[in-house]
Scaffold this active site. Structure first.
Site, PDB file in Angstrom:
ATOM      1  N   GLU A  16       2.190   1.980 -19.370  1.00 43.02           N
ATOM      2  CA  GLU A  16       2.797   2.550 -20.561  1.00 43.02           C
ATOM      3  C   GLU A  16       2.705   4.076 -20.565  1.00 43.02           C
ATOM      4  OE1 GLU A  16       0.598   0.115 -20.406  1.00 43.02           O
ATOM      5  OE2 GLU A  16       0.910  -1.409 -21.953  1.00 43.02           O
ATOM      6  N   LYS A  18       2.571   6.137 -18.008  1.00 45.15           N
ATOM      7  CA  LYS A  18       3.530   6.698 -17.049  1.00 45.15           C
ATOM      8  C   LYS A  18       4.911   6.831 -17.700  1.00 45.15           C
ATOM      9  CE  LYS A  18       6.121   5.345 -12.943  1.00 45.15           C
ATOM     10  NZ  LYS A  18       5.832   6.487 -12.072  1.00 45.15           N
ATOM     11  N   ILE A 436      10.573  13.239  12.118  1.00 51.48           N
ATOM     12  CA  ILE A 436       9.330  12.470  11.994  1.00 51.48           C
ATOM     13  C   ILE A 436       9.593  10.994  11.697  1.00 51.48           C
ATOM     14  CG2 ILE A 436       7.075  12.436  10.830  1.00 51.48           C
ATOM     15  CD1 ILE A 436       7.648  14.914  12.581  1.00 51.48           C
ATOM     16  N   GLY A 437      10.812  10.637  11.383  1.00 52.54           N
ATOM     17  CA  GLY A 437      11.104   9.212  11.245  1.00 52.54           C
ATOM     18  C   GLY A 437      12.094   8.877  10.155  1.00 52.54           C
ATOM     19  N   GLU A 489      14.514   4.711   9.217  1.00 47.57           N
ATOM     20  CA  GLU A 489      13.662   3.896   8.325  1.00 47.57           C
ATOM     21  C   GLU A 489      14.324   3.428   7.021  1.00 47.57           C
ATOM     22  OE1 GLU A 489       9.708   5.636   7.838  1.00 47.57           O
ATOM     23  OE2 GLU A 489       9.769   6.519   9.837  1.00 47.57           O
ATOM     24  N   CYS A 521       1.684   6.395  -9.663  1.00 55.65           N
ATOM     25  CA  CYS A 521       0.772   5.311  -9.337  1.00 55.65           C
ATOM     26  C   CYS A 521       1.124   4.746  -7.969  1.00 55.65           C
ATOM     27  CB  CYS A 521       0.902   4.181 -10.351  1.00 55.65           C
ATOM     28  SG  CYS A 521       0.566   4.712 -12.026  1.00 55.65           S
ATOM     29  N   GLU A 610      -8.054  11.505   5.791  1.00 56.76           N
ATOM     30  CA  GLU A 610      -8.635  11.202   4.493  1.00 56.76           C
ATOM     31  C   GLU A 610      -9.674  10.088   4.540  1.00 56.76           C
ATOM     32  OE1 GLU A 610      -5.434   8.797   1.972  1.00 56.76           O
ATOM     33  OE2 GLU A 610      -4.736  10.681   2.792  1.00 56.76           O
ATOM     34  N   HIS A 646       1.821  11.172  14.484  1.00 57.79           N
ATOM     35  CA  HIS A 646       2.142  12.170  13.466  1.00 57.79           C
ATOM     36  C   HIS A 646       1.049  12.193  12.413  1.00 57.79           C
ATOM     37  CE1 HIS A 646       4.046  14.308  10.221  1.00 57.79           C
ATOM     38  NE2 HIS A 646       3.891  13.260   9.451  1.00 57.79           N
ATOM     39  N   HIS A 699       8.366  19.415   1.866  1.00 60.81           N
ATOM     40  CA  HIS A 699       7.942  19.268   0.475  1.00 60.81           C
ATOM     41  C   HIS A 699       8.715  20.208  -0.443  1.00 60.81           C
ATOM     42  CE1 HIS A 699       4.585  17.808   2.962  1.00 60.81           C
ATOM     43  NE2 HIS A 699       4.601  16.839   2.081  1.00 60.81           N
TER      44      HIS A 699
HETATM   45  N1  GLN Z   1       7.406   8.098   9.838  1.00 59.81           N
HETATM   46  C1  GLN Z   1       7.117   8.358   8.460  1.00 59.81           C
HETATM   47  C2  GLN Z   1       8.302   9.026   7.784  1.00 59.81           C
HETATM   48  O1  GLN Z   1       8.971   9.761   8.397  1.00 59.81           O
HETATM   49  C3  GLN Z   1       5.893   9.241   8.321  1.00 59.81           C
HETATM   50  C4  GLN Z   1       5.533   9.460   6.886  1.00 59.81           C
HETATM   51  C5  GLN Z   1       4.241  10.212   6.690  1.00 59.81           C
HETATM   52  O2  GLN Z   1       3.711  10.800   7.585  1.00 59.81           O
HETATM   53  N2  GLN Z   1       3.712  10.205   5.522  1.00 59.81           N
HETATM   54  O3  GLN Z   1       8.559   8.840   6.608  1.00 59.81           O
HETATM   55 ZN    ZN Z   2       3.793  13.078   7.410  1.00 56.71          ZN
END
Ligand code: GLN
Ligand code: ZN
Length: 766
Positions: A16, A18, A436-437, A489, A521, A610, A646, A699
């Site tokens: 709620e 959120k 990266i994918g 993907e 979340c 992490e 990666h 980002h």
């Molecule tokens: N292969 C993933 C992508 O390109 C890698 C995502 C990530 O590193 N968080 O979305």
């Molecule tokens: Zn990444």
């Protein structure tokens, strides 16, 4: 004896908070309605905790955004750029600090956000400057205490302690030692405590999780001086530690003049005996015996075996029981789950159930085990069922794991031999370009996935839709001139969920949301049993992509350590073993991809860092098994098959040797925001294989220019031989829009061409 709780999830059983927050931010919900949602949630959470039978209920654990930000507001710490007038730090000002903007007030750069200890929760980093002043600047906590008291709730206010708050703060402007601010800070804490005492509060929970970290001597000293000064406050303080053991800080913590101390016995059961030995006679000992970081039911009888002697030794009056840490890190209520089967559900406890466990234990200690015999029996049955379940224990997995030896952990030949074989086969230029994918997850893709999940789109149609999306992405990459392609993907909603849904041993909740930051979340999968891969998971998508082009398409997998670190993981075997099981399943996928003709395979380890333990002396052990798991997944392939990995962060100077140990042929990493700062690490440590330092900050919606990216690569080429460099973005592109991605990647390809001219095309080939 008292039972209590350290914090309750605030997002709401149905998220709620959120939805109310997001409507408020969009201007669709008036401020009083948002406040009303907060009041209702608090009342509901307090009622639940009372109904569970707790003697003390936390107040002040609720937050509209983040509890560290609230503490900063209470202390009147607002960075200058927000133009604060020195009055009450209200909700909109907090939202501006958190998100850069709010319905009222000028936008400004948001405060930095980072991970709360070793959890997946993110807090807003307090910013302090030289000569920082502190002043009590928010009434919110006092209002919530009054609100709880009016509802008959035995309120125990929660504060982030002064030393931990300062430890988490960052000094801005002219560099200075932020510890000098402690003297200025403590009077405000004193004022807060006096106000609470005036409201009739007896106990205050002072969260000082910094006590489980490796602390410099000056910071240990700071604990001494801070708590000797706060000692005069007219309330009792419960010094609260969690996420680990006190270890070398045990004597310090036990000796501080607080009326109580809380220990995390889920993470650090071994600290009970030494703590008892050092417990001063005046002090209450609160034991965190129910795991607040995981979703399993507690072994109630096992806990009682440990608690009964403690009760005899120190007396019931001085013994308190609680979850190990705030329940912020687990979902709200198991009873909301409709899709979990009965057997699995019987093994689990979410926040609401965990509090019942705490009060059951309390009752057993006060009134005898027989008074809770049904609950104890249920807990015993759950344990026995987990111990024996054929869904958890699969002999073929155990056998396979036992047979793992060093031959499975190394590539056939070292990198120097693999390199020319791969170069010849892949035919890549100097400064090869790749991504990266993921490519943008458009509304179309999301809608198709939703339609398919809701049964509106037939499986065959969804399949055709995805194949078509892949074809478009492949064609676009060819036209753009990228050297190594990806399939984009489109079939994945989430890099962990996709694999979890295709592996046995994982379960998914319908409503198991946990706050990650603000209104965001996540719903971590539950890894409950031995891991088996019943069928290939990615082969058909990647081979489809490869069939459409002569360029090489990278296979794309999520690595074992990341699958582990982003799930709730079983607690009945070491994490290292679970990780190795995941690695074996991925190893099969890697080999299937290779057998299907795929020449390069990327195994993402976004979450490797992490998982690092909070204490340095345990890093080696973790990195040891984490690297081993990666190698187990990756090492089965032939020399000419190229393994990529990666990682999406820039601080890994301190773990670079471990990353080199993974022996991936190519690693792509985040660097663009830090202007290749990361590459400083390469001064002291020579990374032996190929590396793609991200040049496009995904980002940000900004489109980097050709020259910006070329300049970053020139910096990289000072540290790393150009023939070992790749050109790529920071991370996957799924959160970006095509309008940004297209020009950015075109510029990236041009940057690579420019670099090839500068560094000489022939240098790296063959
Ligand atoms: N292969 C993933 C992508 O390109 C890698 C995502 C990530 O590193 N968080 O979305
Ligand atoms: Zn990444």
């Amino acid at each position: 004896m008292k039972t209590h709780n350290l914090g309750f999830p605030r997002i709401g059983a149905h998220r709620e908070l959120k939805f109310a927050l997001e409507r408020y931010w969009r201007g669709e919900l008036p401020r009083p309605a948002l406040e009303e949602t907060g009041r209702k949630l608090r009342a509901d959470h307090w009622r639940r905790q009372r109904r569970a039978g707790l003697d003390l209920v936390p107040v002040g654990d609720f937050s509209f955004y983040d509890q560290v930000l609230d503490m900063s507001a209470l202390l009147g710490v607002v960075p200058e750029r927000f133009g604060w007038d020195g009055g009450e730090v209200d909700l909109d000002l907090c939202f501006r600090m958190a998100r850069g903007r709010a319905p009222r007030g000028e936008p400004a750069a948001a405060c930095e956000m980072t991970k709360w200890f070793d959890t997946n929760y993110h807090y807003l980093v307090p910013e302090v400057v030289e000569g920082q002043r502190f002043r009590l600047s928010s009434e919110r906590l006092f209002q919530e205490v009054a609100e709880a008291q009016a509802q008959g709730i035995p309120a125990k206010p929660v504060l982030i302690g002064p030393v931990t708050w300062l430890w988490l703060a960052k000094a801005k402007g002219r560099p200075f030692d932020r510890l000098v601010l402690l003297d200025e800070l403590l009077p405000v804490y004193g004022e807060i405590l006096a106000r609470l005492a005036g409201q009739g509060v007896e106990w205050v929970q002072m969260d000082e999780p910094a006590l489980v970290l490796d602390l410099p001597p000056a910071w240990k000293q700071a604990f001494e001086s801070a708590y000797h000064r706060l000692h005069t406050a007219p309330v009792k303080l419960l010094l609260t530690t969690y996420f680990g053991g006190l270890e070398d800080n045990l004597g310090l913590a036990m000796g501080l003049p607080t009326e109580g101390i809380h220990l995390d016995l889920a993470r650090a059961p071994e600290q009970l005996e030494p703590a008892l030995d050092r417990l001063p006679p005046y002090k209450v000992l609160s034991l965190g015996v129910v795991d607040g970081r995981n979703v399993w039911r507690a072994d109630l009888e096992g806990v009682l075996e440990r608690l009964e002697p403690v009760a005899r030794r120190i007396g019931l009056e001085r013994l308190w029981l609680a979850p190990s840490c705030s329940l912020l890190h687990v979902p709200v209520d198991l009873n909301l789950e409709e899709t979990l089967d009965e057997e699995l559900r019987g093994w689990l406890a979410f926040a609401t159930q965990k509090l019942e466990e705490v009060t059951t234990l309390g009752r057993a200690l006060r009134e005898g085990r027989e008074t809770v015999s049904a609950a104890l029996a249920a807990s015993r049955r759950a344990r026995e069922s987990r111990r024996a379940s054929r869904r958890i224990h699969r002999p073929e997995v155990a056998r396979r794991l036992a047979a793992v030896d060093d031959t499975l952990l190394s590539r056939h030949s070292p990198y120097e031999i693999r390199r020319p074989l791969q170069r010849a086969r892949l035919g890549l230029p100097l400064f090869p370009t790749t991504t990266i994918g993921s490519f943008p997850q458009t509304d179309r893709i999301r809608k198709a996935r939703r339609d398919f999940r809701q049964g509106v789109m037939a499986e065959a149609d969804y399949h055709a839709f995805l194949q078509n999306e892949i074809a478009r992405v492949v064609a676009w990459q060819e036209a753009c001139g990228l050297d190594m392609l990806v399939h984009g993907e489109p079939e994945r909603n989430d890099m962990v969920e996709y694999f979890g849904e295709r592996l046995e041993g994982f379960a998914f909740t319908g409503n198991g949301w946990v706050q990650s930051y603000g209104s965001r979340c996540v719903k971590p999968p539950i890894l409950y049993g031995d891991v088996v891969r019943p069928a290939p998971m990615t082969v058909e998508w990647i081979t489809h992509a490869q069939s459409l082009t002569d360029r090489s398409v990278k296979g794309m997998l999520t690595g074992p350590v990341t699958l582990l670190n982003w799930s709730f993981v079983r607690d009945d075997q070491p994490r290292a073993d679970t990780c190795a099981q995941l690695a074996l399943a991925l190893r099969d996928e890697v080999l299937d991809l290779e057998a299907a003709g795929i020449r390069a395979i990327q195994i993402d380890e976004a979450a490797l860092r992490e998982g690092l333990p909070l204490r340095r002396d345990r890093w080696g052990e973790y990195l040891g098994w984490a690297v081993r798991a990666f190698r187990l997944a990756a090492s089965g392939v032939r020399d000419e098959t190229q393994i990529h990995t990666h990682m999406c962060y820039s601080e890994f100077n301190d773990i670079l040797p471990a990353i080199a140990e993974m022996d991936a042929d190519v690693i792509t990493i985040e660097t663009s925001r830090s202007q290749m700062e990361l590459l400083d690490a390469f001064e002291d440590f020579e990374y032996p294989n190929e590396i793609g330092p991200g040049v496009y900050d995904i980002h940000s919606p900004n489109v980097p220019t050709v020259e910006e990216m070329a300049a970053l690569m020139r910096l990289a080429a000072r540290r790393i031989p150009p023939e070992r460099l790749w050109v790529n973005p920071d991370c996957g592109l799924k959160t970006r829009r095509w309008e940004e991605v297209e020009p950015a990647l075109r510029n990236m390809v041009k940057a690579a061409e420019r670099l090839r001219r500068e560094f000489g095309e022939t240098q790296g080939v063959g």
